[in-house]
Design a protein around this motif. Sequence first.
Motif, mmCIF file in Angstrom:
data_model
loop_
_atom_site.group_PDB
_atom_site.id
_atom_site.type_symbol
_atom_site.label_atom_id
_atom_site.label_comp_id
_atom_site.label_asym_id
_atom_site.label_seq_id
_atom_site.Cartn_x
_atom_site.Cartn_y
_atom_site.Cartn_z
ATOM 1 N N PHE A 1 1.169 -1.065 -0.003
ATOM 2 C CA PHE A 1 0.043 0.416 -0.263
ATOM 3 C C PHE A 1 0.393 1.170 0.418
ATOM 4 C CE2 PHE A 1 -2.814 -3.234 1.802
ATOM 5 C CZ PHE A 1 -4.312 -2.995 0.646
ATOM 6 N N HIS A 2 1.924 1.281 -0.041
ATOM 7 C CA HIS A 2 2.916 2.642 0.437
ATOM 8 C C HIS A 2 3.682 2.675 -1.294
ATOM 9 C CE1 HIS A 2 2.180 1.956 4.928
ATOM 10 N NE2 HIS A 2 1.736 2.620 4.335
ATOM 11 N N ASP A 3 3.360 1.154 -2.389
ATOM 12 C CA ASP A 3 4.287 1.134 -2.987
ATOM 13 C C ASP A 3 4.074 1.878 -3.973
ATOM 14 O OD1 ASP A 3 7.278 -0.409 -3.110
ATOM 15 O OD2 ASP A 3 5.525 -1.896 -2.739
ATOM 16 N N CYS A 4 4.905 2.812 -5.377
ATOM 17 C CA CYS A 4 4.583 2.875 -6.433
ATOM 18 C C CYS A 4 3.308 2.416 -7.038
ATOM 19 C CB CYS A 4 5.912 3.478 -7.651
ATOM 20 S SG CYS A 4 6.173 4.823 -8.354
ATOM 21 N N LYS B 1 -8.220 -9.398 5.790
ATOM 22 C CA LYS B 1 -8.423 -8.020 4.572
ATOM 23 C C LYS B 1 -8.878 -6.817 5.565
ATOM 24 C CE LYS B 1 -8.252 -9.999 0.035
ATOM 25 N NZ LYS B 1 -8.209 -10.465 -1.381
ATOM 26 N N TYR B 2 -8.520 -5.847 5.197
ATOM 27 C CA TYR B 2 -8.810 -4.075 5.912
ATOM 28 C C TYR B 2 -9.510 -3.564 4.925
ATOM 29 C CZ TYR B 2 -6.035 -6.592 9.491
ATOM 30 O OH TYR B 2 -5.184 -7.683 10.788
ATOM 31 N N ILE B 3 -11.074 -3.580 4.816
ATOM 32 C CA ILE B 3 -11.582 -3.059 3.572
ATOM 33 C C ILE B 3 -12.865 -2.254 4.083
ATOM 34 C CG2 ILE B 3 -11.317 -5.259 2.555
ATOM 35 C CD1 ILE B 3 -14.011 -6.331 2.807
ATOM 36 N N GLY C 1 -12.145 0.781 -1.034
ATOM 37 C CA GLY C 1 -10.742 0.349 -0.703
ATOM 38 C C GLY C 1 -10.321 -1.223 -0.287
ATOM 39 N N GLU C 2 -9.393 -0.794 -0.021
ATOM 40 C CA GLU C 2 -8.123 -2.054 1.056
ATOM 41 C C GLU C 2 -7.611 -1.068 1.813
ATOM 42 O OE1 GLU C 2 -6.179 -6.741 0.956
ATOM 43 O OE2 GLU C 2 -7.457 -5.507 -0.592
ATOM 44 N N ALA D 1 -5.356 0.962 -2.456
ATOM 45 C CA ALA D 1 -5.775 0.312 -3.623
ATOM 46 C C ALA D 1 -3.907 0.108 -3.539
ATOM 47 C CB ALA D 1 -6.503 1.055 -4.670
ATOM 48 N N ILE D 2 -3.734 -1.351 -4.303
ATOM 49 C CA ILE D 2 -2.784 -1.209 -4.848
ATOM 50 C C ILE D 2 -2.481 -2.181 -6.712
ATOM 51 C CG2 ILE D 2 -1.025 -3.122 -4.394
ATOM 52 C CD1 ILE D 2 -1.763 -4.169 -1.776
#
Length: 280
Positions: free
Chosen positions: A152-155, A236-238, A205-206, A162-163
């Motif tokens: 969740f912290h990536d480009c 999951k956390y949604i 989102g998640e 969202a990923i």
Amino acid sequence: MQRTSRNPGICSVVMLAFLAGTAAAPAAPPQPQAEQYSSRDGWKPLFNGNNLAGWKYRNPDAKKVWVVCDDVRRDPSDPGKLLPVGSGGSPAAALLCGDDGRGSDIMTDEAFGDYQLHLEFTVPKGSNSGVYNRGLFEIQIFDSYGVPKLAFHDCGALYERAIPSENHARPPGQWQSYDITMTGKKLSLIWNGKPVYKDMDVRYGETDREAYERLNQENAGKPEALRVKLRREHGKYIGYFGEGGTRSSLDGPDRPGPILLQGDHGPVAYRNLYIRRIDQ
């Protein structure tokens, strides 16, 4: 002086090898194609290539690290930094958050509601930035090259919401592109020419466990419109993230707002920033 006879066969082999090597040489990086973002088609440049006219600092008291240049290159003595090349002035000039990149976010003076946004960016090794749409919804910029499974912290992530299903990141120091569309609550993203999100509702989102716990704790101090309604379901956390922005966004609920570029998390450079309003 003794003459050496020339062997036509050897010369031919050498010439073929030279031509083969020439053909196999890597092509030069493509130059920006700014002409496709013509004012005739409603596009407007957000950066004039000369200075920060049309932009303001989120924190005017922070260290001034933004500079205008023709291009950037990675610092040979520090892979985590970018160095300016030239002094700018051309339509393809770059806007560099230089030094250690720990200055201030910058944002447009103008507010935007529904729009298409094109921009190009590059980060050095390990660096971090982001593009906040309407000053609220951050599309993360990060050195995620080679990461096998994005988080969740990536480009390309809609920060903590969202990923991307695939990693389209290029190596540090290479230019990349985002094409972002905002219409109402819907966001679409094309990253380096590859679709990532299509008409995704930014309110839903998640997220990961850490953000889930933090956001739920923050609910008590927020007005009803900004409260999250998240749940844990099958590991999951949604759920619903409210009407507000992602972490570190401007305050308040969704509304027309600026384009904000993060400038306090590390070096980054931008170029070819163009926007086109969408009429509803």
